[in-house]
Design a protein around this motif. Structure first.
Motif, short mmCIF file in Angstrom:
data_model
loop_
_atom_site.label_atom_id
_atom_site.label_comp_id
_atom_site.label_asym_id
_atom_site.label_seq_id
_atom_site.Cartn_x
_atom_site.Cartn_y
_atom_site.Cartn_z
N ILE A 74 32.09 19.96 48.09
CA ILE A 74 32.97 19.13 47.27
C ILE A 74 33.38 19.93 46.04
O ILE A 74 32.55 20.60 45.42
N ALA A 76 35.75 20.15 42.26
CA ALA A 76 36.38 19.40 41.17
C ALA A 76 37.87 19.27 41.47
O ALA A 76 38.50 20.21 41.96
N VAL A 95 37.04 13.73 41.74
CA VAL A 95 35.87 14.43 41.21
C VAL A 95 36.30 15.15 39.94
O VAL A 95 37.23 15.96 39.95
N ILE A 98 31.33 18.92 38.34
CA ILE A 98 30.27 19.21 39.30
C ILE A 98 29.11 19.85 38.55
O ILE A 98 29.31 20.74 37.72
N PHE A 108 27.90 15.24 41.19
CA PHE A 108 29.25 15.26 40.63
C PHE A 108 29.59 13.93 39.98
O PHE A 108 28.97 12.91 40.25
N THR A 110 32.84 11.26 38.90
CA THR A 110 34.19 10.87 39.32
C THR A 110 34.87 10.02 38.25
O THR A 110 34.23 9.50 37.34
N TRP A 129 25.25 10.51 38.00
CA TRP A 129 25.97 11.42 38.87
C TRP A 129 25.92 10.90 40.30
O TRP A 129 24.99 10.21 40.68
N ARG A 138 36.58 12.34 52.24
CA ARG A 138 37.50 12.96 51.29
C ARG A 138 38.92 12.80 51.79
O ARG A 138 39.19 12.99 52.98
#
Length: 177
Positions: A74, A76, A95, A98, A108, A110, A129, A138
């Motif tokens: 994942i 940013a 995101v 991280i 991460f 959000t 987090w 995603r």
């Protein structure tokens, strides 16, 4: 239109054929859904955006296509769909940060594009987090406003039942030419 009169006039073979046809349509839809789950790696490969928190990127009613391959890290800036303990409905947000640990694990943070603050207030109490296990998928693509039908059916349950009744009656009463 006399629905019950039409049903009485249909012979049993025709009625059985129509019910079987309806069952095949439902089972085909379920097989397609399960196939999408396997192909995308996401427990929910298609979701509807339910709020305006991601505007202007996504609007309420947009249909998102998701993947969730565990080998793909994942990043940013990426838009993720996540579930938080205690909430049934998944959330679609970007995101922002991280935090990678020395052992290779990462967490991460959000935030919705249209929101003033990050999502720490949405996470379960004491959680600051998110982790990979919280991610449903995603965003990889979308169709604008196609999901409005889902929103309307959730907001107006009578409309949903009427639509289901009309569709069921159509399948049962449709005659082959």
């Amino acid at each position: 239109m006399d629905l019950f009169g039409d049903l009485r006039r249909m012979n049993r073979r025709q009625l059985f054929y129509q019910v079987l046809n309806f069952a095949m349509i439902v089972s085909s839809a379920l097989m397609i859904w399960k196939g999408l789950i396997v192909i995308t790696g996401s427990e929910s490969p298609i979701v509807v955006v339910l709020s305006g928190s991601m505007e202007p990127a996504f609007h309420r009613g947009d249909l998102l296509f998701l993947t969730n391959f565990h080998d793909d890290p994942i990043r940013a800036g990426e838009i993720v769909v996540f579930k938080v303990e205690g909430r049934d409905i998944p959330i679609v947000h970007r995101v922002m940060k991280i935090h990678e640990k020395e052992n290779g694990n990462f967490k991460f943070l959000t935030k919705g594009d249209n929101n003033e603050v990050d999502d720490r207030g949405l996470y379960k109490e004491g959680q600051n987090w998110l982790e990979k296990k919280d991610v449903v998928g995603r965003a990889r693509g979308f169709l604008p406003y196609v999901g409005m039908v889902t929103i309307i059916m959730n907001d107006y349950p009578k409309f949903k039942y009427a639509l289901l009744a009309v569709m069921g009656a159509y399948v049962l009463l449709k005659r082959e030419s």
